[in-house]
Every structure is written in structure tokens, then in C-alpha cells.
Design a protein around this motif. Structure first.
Motif, short mmCIF file in Angstrom:
data_model
loop_
_atom_site.label_atom_id
_atom_site.label_comp_id
_atom_site.label_asym_id
_atom_site.label_seq_id
_atom_site.Cartn_x
_atom_site.Cartn_y
_atom_site.Cartn_z
N LEU A 20 -1.83 -11.56 -0.02
CA LEU A 20 -2.34 -10.73 -1.10
C LEU A 20 -3.80 -10.36 -0.86
CD1 LEU A 20 -1.58 -9.52 -3.88
CD2 LEU A 20 -2.45 -11.62 -4.92
N GLU A 21 -4.59 -11.32 -0.38
CA GLU A 21 -6.01 -11.05 -0.12
C GLU A 21 -6.19 -10.02 0.98
OE1 GLU A 21 -7.62 -14.89 0.64
OE2 GLU A 21 -7.73 -15.45 -1.50
N ILE A 22 -5.35 -10.07 2.01
CA ILE A 22 -5.43 -9.07 3.07
C ILE A 22 -5.17 -7.68 2.50
CG2 ILE A 22 -4.32 -8.19 5.17
CD1 ILE A 22 -3.73 -11.10 5.91
N LEU A 31 -2.61 -3.70 -7.74
CA LEU A 31 -1.30 -3.07 -7.87
C LEU A 31 -0.74 -2.67 -6.52
CD1 LEU A 31 0.94 -1.91 -9.62
CD2 LEU A 31 -0.42 0.18 -9.87
N ALA A 32 -1.57 -2.01 -5.70
CA ALA A 32 -1.11 -1.60 -4.37
C ALA A 32 -0.82 -2.83 -3.51
CB ALA A 32 -2.17 -0.72 -3.70
N ALA A 33 -1.64 -3.89 -3.66
CA ALA A 33 -1.44 -5.10 -2.88
C ALA A 33 -0.11 -5.76 -3.23
CB ALA A 33 -2.59 -6.08 -3.11
N CYS A 70 0.04 -1.73 5.34
CA CYS A 70 -1.24 -1.22 4.83
C CYS A 70 -1.72 -0.03 5.66
CB CYS A 70 -2.29 -2.33 4.85
SG CYS A 70 -2.07 -3.59 3.57
N LEU A 71 -1.64 -0.15 6.97
CA LEU A 71 -2.10 0.93 7.83
C LEU A 71 -1.27 2.19 7.62
CD1 LEU A 71 -2.81 -1.06 11.11
CD2 LEU A 71 -4.49 -0.03 9.57
N VAL A 80 0.44 5.60 -1.67
CA VAL A 80 -0.05 4.36 -2.25
C VAL A 80 0.32 4.36 -3.73
CG1 VAL A 80 -2.08 2.97 -2.80
CG2 VAL A 80 -1.95 4.21 -0.63
N PRO A 81 1.03 3.36 -4.21
CA PRO A 81 1.54 3.40 -5.59
C PRO A 81 0.42 3.34 -6.62
CG PRO A 81 1.90 1.24 -4.65
CD PRO A 81 1.42 2.12 -3.52
#
Length: 223
Positions: A20-22, A31-33, A70-71, A80-81
Motif C-alpha cells: 500500500l505504501e508503494i 483510493l488509487a492505492a 502503477c507504471l 486512475v480510479p
């Protein structure tokens, strides 16, 4: 962590927090994470047993997968939501108890569940094994949000080892009795937040099944 066994709950939660932190670092959006984590675990469970068994370091695989998702999203920001991809799972309790059980059955369930709870609270694996039926099973539900084992764990020895590894002796964790679906169960909390809810099925004087909810979406009301 093998899918047929269990690492400690602390390890599973630390793994999820690490991922999650990454994702949060790359997006600055919780939210996106969360979306990235959901997709990461979806890909993990989409692998077959042989593919998962061939991954020597699951945490490394999950970290690389988070990075690649992510990339890909950063390369296409429109995807990206901005809201959850689906509503959170409703809060549900563990298996539904039979309708209209007699007082005697409830009292027996309470006594056996309290023996199970006492063994968990004291860290007494021998007592834990003694309260489990020889053919006891453990079923856990991570809901794709925690990398919980896919298959049930069978047998008193394996079940006791699983429960002891998962629930007993977690740093900063507290195991407490709780009413789960109208029967005596357990809730495990760290820093005041529920991280697992446990229900048991019993027969005679033994626990025949242990049901463990780890899915964060189903634990909100327990905080």
C-alpha cells in the motif's frame, strides 16, 4: 508464505502495508492505492497452484506487480480510479448458525469456544490442540485483500499449528472474546483495530471448524 499454511498475521498485514505504501507513494492517493492492491491480489489468485508454488519470494512478486500496475496507470492517467471500482463487500459475519438452537446447545458452544479462546490468549498450543477434533478444519477469508491461504487446513495438528502461527503471540495484538453471529467467538485487534474475527463450529466437546475473517472490508464494524 505457502498457500497451504500461514505466516504470522503480522507478516501478512505488514506485507499489505508495504504494498500500500508503494502505491500511495507513486500516486499520493489512498483510493488509487487500494485499487492497485486489489488488482495485484487479483493477479496473484489468478495464478494456478503450480505457478504460485514456483514463486520463491511472494512478497517480491507482489512488489514487482504493484510497481508494474502503477507504471501502467501513470502512463495512462485517465484510467486512475477516482472512485471505488466496486462497492466494498458488505459486512458479513461468519457461518450462519442453525435456526432456533436450544439453550443447552448454545451453552455448550460457549464453554468450548471459551476453552479455545483461553488457549489462544495464553499461547498454549497443547491446550489448543486438545480442544480441536482430530478432523478439524480451518478456513480463512482474505477476500483478495490479504494473502490468506486458499485452501482449508485439515487435521488437529495442522489446524493447531495454523491458528497458533496466525493468532498467538502477535506483537501488540490482543485476543478478546466477542459475540460473532450470536455465538461466542474471538476478535484479534492491533492498535485498537480489528485484524481478524474468528468463529468456531463445535460437536460434542470439540471444535470441528475454525472460521477466520481477515478481509479488511468485512472488519470495519469491529474496529
Amino acid at each position: 508464505m505457502a498457500e497451504t499454511g500461514a505466516g504470522s498475521l503480522a507478516e501478512m498485514l505488514d506485507e499489505r502495508q508495504h504494498l500500500l505504501e508503494i502505491a500511495q507513494w507513486m500516486f499520493g492517493s489512498e483510493l488509487a492505492a487500494e485499487y492497485v492492491l486489489e488488482e495485484t491480489y487479483r493477479r496473484w489468485y489468478a495464478l494456478d497452484d503450480a505457478e504460485r508454488a514456483g514463486i520463491a519470494v511472494p512478497r517480491g512478486w507482489l512488489t514487482r506487480t504493484v510497481g508494474s500496475i502503477c507504471l501502467a496507470l501513470l502512463a495512462d492517467p485517465e484510467h486512475v480510479p477516482s472512485r471505488p471500482s466496486r462497492p466494498p463487500d458488505p459486512v458479513t459475519d461468519l457461518p450462519v448458525r442453525p435456526a432456533g438452537p436450544g439453550r443447552e446447545l448454545l451453552d455448550r458452544h460457549d464453554r468450548i469456544a471459551r476453552r479455545f479462546a483461553a488457549a489462544c490468549q495464553s499461547g498454549d498450543t497443547a491446550a489448543l490442540r486438545a480442544v480441536l477434533a482430530p478432523d478439524a478444519i480451518v478456513v480463512s477469508d482474505g477476500g483478495g485483500k490479504v494473502r490468506a491461504p486458499v485452501r482449508p487446513v485439515h487435521g488437529a495438528d495442522a489446524a493447531a499449528t495454523f491458528v497458533a502461527t496466525l493468532l498467538i503471540g502477535q506483537p501488540g495484538a490482543e485476543v478478546a472474546l466477542a459475540s460473532v453471529n450470536g455465538r461466542t467467538g474471538l476478535v484479534l485487534r492491533r492498535a485498537g483495530r480489528a485484524v481478524a474475527v474468528v468463529s468456531v463450529s463445535v460437536a460434542m466437546a470439540e471444535v470441528t471448524a475454525v472460521w477466520i475473517i481477515l478481509n479488511p472490508d468485512k472488519l470495519h464494524r469491529w474496529h
